[in-house]
Design a protein around this motif. Structure first.
Motif, mmCIF file in Angstrom:
data_model
loop_
_atom_site.group_PDB
_atom_site.id
_atom_site.type_symbol
_atom_site.label_atom_id
_atom_site.label_comp_id
_atom_site.label_asym_id
_atom_site.label_seq_id
_atom_site.Cartn_x
_atom_site.Cartn_y
_atom_site.Cartn_z
ATOM 1 N N ARG A 1 41.711 99.455 27.588
ATOM 2 C CA ARG A 1 40.671 98.596 27.047
ATOM 3 C C ARG A 1 39.279 99.085 27.472
ATOM 4 O O ARG A 1 39.130 100.231 27.872
ATOM 5 N N HIS B 1 37.446 91.715 37.620
ATOM 6 C CA HIS B 1 36.498 92.829 37.499
ATOM 7 C C HIS B 1 35.153 92.547 38.159
ATOM 8 O O HIS B 1 34.286 93.418 38.181
ATOM 9 N N ALA C 1 42.099 87.225 35.573
ATOM 10 C CA ALA C 1 41.378 87.359 34.304
ATOM 11 C C ALA C 1 40.043 88.080 34.555
ATOM 12 O O ALA C 1 40.010 89.046 35.313
ATOM 13 N N ALA C 2 38.954 87.605 33.988
ATOM 14 C CA ALA C 2 37.678 88.337 34.105
ATOM 15 C C ALA C 2 37.206 88.459 35.556
ATOM 16 O O ALA C 2 36.514 89.431 35.910
ATOM 17 N N ASN D 1 39.730 81.225 31.281
ATOM 18 C CA ASN D 1 40.045 81.339 29.851
ATOM 19 C C ASN D 1 41.523 81.523 29.548
ATOM 20 O O ASN D 1 41.911 81.528 28.376
ATOM 21 N N ARG E 1 43.904 81.991 20.653
ATOM 22 C CA ARG E 1 43.014 82.992 20.053
ATOM 23 C C ARG E 1 43.452 84.377 20.513
ATOM 24 O O ARG E 1 44.209 84.516 21.464
ATOM 25 N N GLU E 2 42.965 85.389 19.818
ATOM 26 C CA GLU E 2 43.234 86.794 20.158
ATOM 27 C C GLU E 2 44.727 87.090 20.363
ATOM 28 O O GLU E 2 45.101 87.756 21.344
ATOM 29 N N ILE F 1 44.972 96.924 31.005
ATOM 30 C CA ILE F 1 43.514 96.991 31.201
ATOM 31 C C ILE F 1 42.999 98.429 31.102
ATOM 32 O O ILE F 1 41.816 98.634 30.821
ATOM 33 N N ILE G 1 48.164 90.685 31.367
ATOM 34 C CA ILE G 1 48.997 90.638 30.160
ATOM 35 C C ILE G 1 48.779 91.909 29.346
ATOM 36 O O ILE G 1 49.732 92.543 28.890
ATOM 37 N N SER G 2 47.531 92.252 29.157
ATOM 38 C CA SER G 2 47.199 93.482 28.421
ATOM 39 C C SER G 2 47.137 94.651 29.400
ATOM 40 O O SER G 2 47.085 94.446 30.624
ATOM 41 N N ARG H 1 43.367 79.315 27.252
ATOM 42 C CA ARG H 1 43.243 79.526 25.797
ATOM 43 C C ARG H 1 44.365 80.416 25.250
ATOM 44 O O ARG H 1 44.399 80.722 24.062
ATOM 45 N N LEU H 2 45.238 80.849 26.124
ATOM 46 C CA LEU H 2 46.324 81.753 25.738
ATOM 47 C C LEU H 2 47.105 81.180 24.539
ATOM 48 O O LEU H 2 47.427 79.986 24.520
ATOM 49 N N TYR I 1 46.849 89.138 23.342
ATOM 50 C CA TYR I 1 47.556 88.360 24.360
ATOM 51 C C TYR I 1 48.829 87.683 23.867
ATOM 52 O O TYR I 1 49.517 87.025 24.655
ATOM 53 N N ARG J 1 36.812 96.804 32.085
ATOM 54 C CA ARG J 1 38.071 96.155 32.497
ATOM 55 C C ARG J 1 38.953 97.086 33.333
ATOM 56 O O ARG J 1 39.979 96.685 33.855
ATOM 57 N N ASN K 1 46.756 86.358 38.052
ATOM 58 C CA ASN K 1 46.007 86.969 36.962
ATOM 59 C C ASN K 1 44.600 86.385 37.069
ATOM 60 O O ASN K 1 44.338 85.278 36.595
#
Ligand code: CA2
Length: 141
Positions: A107, A80, A76-77, A11, A18-19, A104, A101-102, A14-15, A23, A111, A74
């Motif tokens: 959150r 985890h 990402a999901a 994902n 969205r969101e 974790i 990036i965020s 998609r940077l 991000y 995460r 990175n």
């Protein structure tokens, strides 16, 4: 010149789309352009993004065989959830820095656990896209 790989997981293509509150507004192409500009003449950077776990595992194996000088990941999901990604990193013999990036740790609880971090030399989380540049600087030292 050292060769480093920058791997991005599901994902992250998609940077910037969205969101943005989490991000930011920059796209993955923006990230690549920024890093290529910053490290031009200093490091050879190879970029790879996939939404598929097995493709990322295969790429880590290929990079290990190529004996590159380090890896920024990175996941990402997959960070985890993926024992396969952790095993690929641990078995690669590559120096890897995990980047998020965020932050974790600010959150959701799910995460806050990284399965892949123990297979990396360091983790950078919450610096936004600057985390990738910081990881590259560290790997070039
Ligand atoms: O903060 C990070 O970099 C993460 O690795 C990003 C992952 C998330 O699953 C991790 O917990 C933390 C998510 C990447 C998806 O990014 C998107 C960006 C824009 C739009 C949709 C997804």
């Amino acid at each position: 010149m050292k060769t480093l790989a920058i791997l991005n997981g599901p994902n992250l293509d998609r940077l910037g789309k969205r969101e943005p509150e989490i991000y930011g507004h920059a796209t993955l192409a923006d990230l690549e352009a920024r890093l290529r500009a910053e490290f031009e003449g200093v490091a050879q950077l190879e970029f790879f993004q996939s939404n598929h776990e097995g493709e990322i595992v295969d790429r880590i194996s290929a990079l290990a065989d190529a004996k590159i000088d380090g890896l920024v990941i990175n996941g990402a999901a997959l960070t985890h959830t993926s024992v396969a990604l952790r095993d690929a990193l641990a078995g690669s013999g590559l120096r890897a820095v995990e980047v998020h990036i965020s932050n974790i740790y600010k959150r959701e609880e799910f995460r806050q656990k990284s399965l892949t971090a123990p297979a990396c030399v360091a983790v950078i989380t919450g610096l936004g896209l600057e985390g990738y540049a910081a990881a590259i600087r560290f790997l070039l030292r």
